[in-house]
Design an enzyme around this catalytic site. Structure first.
Site, PDB file in Angstrom:
ATOM      1  N   GLU A  78       1.041  -1.209   0.093  1.00  0.00           N
ATOM      2  CA  GLU A  78       0.240   0.123   0.034  1.00  0.00           C
ATOM      3  C   GLU A  78       1.377   1.147  -0.388  1.00  0.00           C
ATOM      4  OE1 GLU A  78      -2.139   3.663   2.030  1.00  0.00           O
ATOM      5  OE2 GLU A  78      -0.512   2.130   2.501  1.00  0.00           O
ATOM      6  N   ASP A  87      -7.968   1.588   8.584  1.00  0.00           N
ATOM      7  CA  ASP A  87      -6.758   2.210   8.381  1.00  0.00           C
ATOM      8  C   ASP A  87      -6.410   3.297   9.185  1.00  0.00           C
ATOM      9  OD1 ASP A  87      -3.839   2.372   7.390  1.00  0.00           O
ATOM     10  OD2 ASP A  87      -4.415   3.406   5.078  1.00  0.00           O
TER      11      ASP A  87
END
Length: 393
Positions: free
Chosen positions: A189, A236
């Site tokens: 990511e 997140d």
């Protein structure tokens, strides 16, 4: 990830949240019975969290070790789940022309004897890699703690899934909408140098692209694995104190409100440890209550209100671009330790970490309609004994 650009009473929230889709509310008794992560989230020796709290840049030994930890946990603690590793490679700005491996972990539990293409899934998602800089960066909120939350939530609902499906027996064949759960731990990511369309989201981009062209049999309910995702819940930057999480997308605001109802109910019953009104803190203040802060601050936003879903670039983007519905659990503003060396285990707010874990567990239990299938006596015993047998030696 990067930036691109007075609450309602519980009863009123409940009415709002139940209008969007069929949904099975869990009881207060069930909410109270969910086990705490306890020692398993100890930042030094905890069996779930501690092994993730290390540098784990894609393509490095640390990344391989954390991936193995995640896979081992699923194999030992969730034996009825299928595990798939999705592999891809890409040249990065720092790899000097060499291909760097990116490995996504996919764990799935579907109803037994139901064809894969006929199951719609709740996907719980986090990335497990960490940022290359600053040197030694841990990424506790980004996203070691979210990975740990997902593992604990999956194990907490696993036996209830088995019990529900065993009780249904042959009736599974007649399910109008068979539902399963999928865990996605995504690699790559983080950007290696500077966030761009090509230097970020390596694993997510590769997986979404492959799943878009991996077709189920023509007679299936869902055309591809992407179609099979009913809701993509991305966690997140969770684990800092006092997070403020807006509702980012109009089309999933109904799901956001479901989670907000759960937060209100759990706070009302004193189940949130981070609450200033938790019993342990009220006692020190002679039972004087304070204003209750909420993680999910848009619970009373109208369905036709303004939404800022395009403002944050994260692992959901390649999936959203292909039509997947997204529920993004990320605070705005980001935690102060975002992309700083201080984003480590010592700077986690463990009460908030446990509260998010309970909230994700409850949301998953409601989505899978598991009320009545939990062994409440067993879970109460587990909640009282927070020492796990799955410990690091």
């Amino acid at each position: 990830m990067v930036f691109l650009t007075a609450l309602a009473p519980v009863a009123a929230l409940y009415v709002l949240a139940t209008t969007a889709a069929a949904y099975s509310t869990v009881s207060y008794e069930t909410l109270e019975s969910f086990p705490s992560p306890g020692d398993e989230f100890d930042i030094k020796k905890g069996s779930i969290l501690a092994p993730i709290l290390r540098p784990r840049v894609s393509g490095t030994e640390g990344n391989v070790a954390v991936r193995q930890h995640l896979v081992d946990f699923i194999k030992t603690q969730l034996p009825d789940w299928t595990i798939e590793l999705h592999n891809s490679t890409s040249i990065t700005p720092v790899s000097k022309g060499k291909e760097v491996p990116f490995v996504n972990i996919i764990a799935t539990r579907d109803p037994p004897n139901v064809k894969t293409g006929d199951v719609g899934r709740l996907a719980l998602v986090a990335h497990y890699d960490s940022k290359l800089t600053p040197e030694g960066f841990i990424g506790a909120t980004d996203s070691a703690a979210p990975c740990a939350m997902i593992l604990h939530a999956a194990r907490s609902i696993d036996k209830a899934l088995t019990k529900k499906w065993e009780a249904m027996g042959d009736d599974l064949d007649g399910l109008d909408e068979p539902k399963g759960v999928q865990l996605l731990f995504l690699d790559g990511e983080e950007a290696f140098v500077s966030w761009s369309d090509t230097d970020s989201l390596y694993g997510a981009r590769a997986l979404a692209q492959d799943w878009e062209t991996s077709f189920h049999p023509a007679t299936s309910t869902y055309q591809t694995p992407l179609d099979s995702i009913d809701l993509f819940v991305l966690l997140d930057l969770l684990g800092a104190a006092n997070p403020v999480v807006p509702s980012y997308f109009k089309t999933t605001h109904w799901a956001y409100k479901h989670m907000a109802v759960l937060e209100h109910r759990m706070r009302e019953k004193g189940l949130f440890k981070s609450s200033p009104n938790h019993a342990s803190k009220l006692k020190m203040r002679n039972n004087k209550k304070r204003a209750e802060p909420y993680f999910l601050v848009d619970s009373e936003k109208a369905d036709h209100g303004d939404f800022i879903g395009g403002g944050i670039a994260d692992d959901h983007i390649p999936f959203m671009m292909r039509g997947v519905e997204i529920l993004h659990m990320i605070p705005t503003p980001f935690p102060n330790q975002w992309h700083e060396k201080e984003d480590d285990g010592e700077h986690l707010h463990m009460e908030s970490v446990e509260d998010w874990t309970r909230l994700v567990t409850a949301f998953t239990a409601e989505w899978m309609e598991l009320e009545g299938h939990f062994d409440l006596k067993e879970q109460r015993r587990a909640a009282l004994d927070e020492k796990s047998e799955f410990m690091i030696p």
